[in-house]
Scaffold this active site. Structure first.
Site, PDB file in Angstrom:
ATOM      1  N   VAL A 128       0.827  -1.206   0.000  1.00  0.00           N
ATOM      2  CA  VAL A 128       0.000   0.000   0.000  1.00  0.00           C
ATOM      3  C   VAL A 128       0.863   1.260   0.000  1.00  0.00           C
ATOM      4  O   VAL A 128       0.553   2.231  -0.697  1.00  0.00           O
ATOM      5  CB  VAL A 128      -0.991  -0.011   1.189  1.00  0.00           C
ATOM      6  CG1 VAL A 128      -1.732   1.316   1.306  1.00  0.00           C
ATOM      7  CG2 VAL A 128      -1.981  -1.167   1.038  1.00  0.00           C
ATOM      8  N   GLU A 129       1.937   1.255   0.749  1.00  0.00           N
ATOM      9  CA  GLU A 129       2.788   2.446   0.858  1.00  0.00           C
ATOM     10  C   GLU A 129       3.538   2.765  -0.433  1.00  0.00           C
ATOM     11  O   GLU A 129       3.611   3.924  -0.836  1.00  0.00           O
ATOM     12  CB  GLU A 129       3.800   2.292   2.000  1.00  0.00           C
ATOM     13  CG  GLU A 129       3.203   2.373   3.382  1.00  0.00           C
ATOM     14  CD  GLU A 129       2.799   3.774   3.805  1.00  0.00           C
ATOM     15  OE1 GLU A 129       3.023   4.744   3.039  1.00  0.00           O
ATOM     16  OE2 GLU A 129       2.256   3.915   4.903  1.00  0.00           O
ATOM     17  N   SER A 130       4.126   1.745  -1.066  1.00  0.00           N
ATOM     18  CA  SER A 130       5.037   2.015  -2.190  1.00  0.00           C
ATOM     19  C   SER A 130       4.894   1.071  -3.373  1.00  0.00           C
ATOM     20  O   SER A 130       5.627   1.223  -4.353  1.00  0.00           O
ATOM     21  CB  SER A 130       6.477   1.931  -1.693  1.00  0.00           C
ATOM     22  OG  SER A 130       6.768   0.583  -1.318  1.00  0.00           O
TER      23      SER A 130
END
Length: 167
Positions: free
Chosen positions: A68-70
């Protein structure tokens, strides 16, 4: 009777280890699907396993956060300056004593930070994720997930990926 106990113990051991192998295999396949090279996937996987074991955090959670972050891209930098796979803010990276531009160090810092968020939120996963995204102060201020659309969506997305990996 003794033979039955030994046989039952053997079967339970096989079930436990095969579940761990299936879980590890699922995580590794998941990472490979989202990275460009097998070497990158292996490095990320090994780092996730190492640091999740060290900080007693499920590797599925770390993989879900990274997705989700990267989307497993180490070169990702957010509009507010968060860096790397786990999108560490410079202040957080400094607090965790890690280099956010190094894959292993970034995962170490992010894993250590989510472990701290879990501890601060009495192992409430959704509140820990909200803290990871919006800060522990905002979670305390609003006595729950803050009313920020970004944070609410973040928690839902990570939980979706996490539940997929746990299934």
């Amino acid at each position: 009777m003794k033979f039955r106990f030994i046989a039952l113990f053997f079967l339970l051991t096989i079930c436990v280890f095969s579940k761990e192998d299936n879980s590890s295999s699922k995580i590794k396949t998941y990472i490979e699907k989202h990275t460009k090279t097998e070497t990158a996937a292996t490095n990320i996987y090994n780092s996730i396993i190492e640091h999740s074991n060290k900080h007693d955090v499920e590797p599925e959670l770390i993989a879900a956060i990274i997705k989700v972050e990267s989307d497993f891209k180490q070169s990702t930098v957010s509009r507010v300056g968060a860096t790397g796979l786990m999108q560490l803010m410079p202040k957080t990276a400094k607090l965790m004593n890690v280099n956010p531009n190094n894959i292993n160090s970034n995962i170490k810092g992010g894993t250590k930070y989510i472990a701290w968020c879990l501890e601060q939120n009495k192992n409430n996963l959704t509140l820990a994720l909200a803290s990871y995204n919006a800060g522990i102060g905002n979670v305390k201020k609003y006595n729950g997930i803050p009313p920020f659309k970004e944070t609410q969506n973040y928690v839902k997305k990570v939980m979706k990926e996490y539940n997929y990996l746990k299934a």
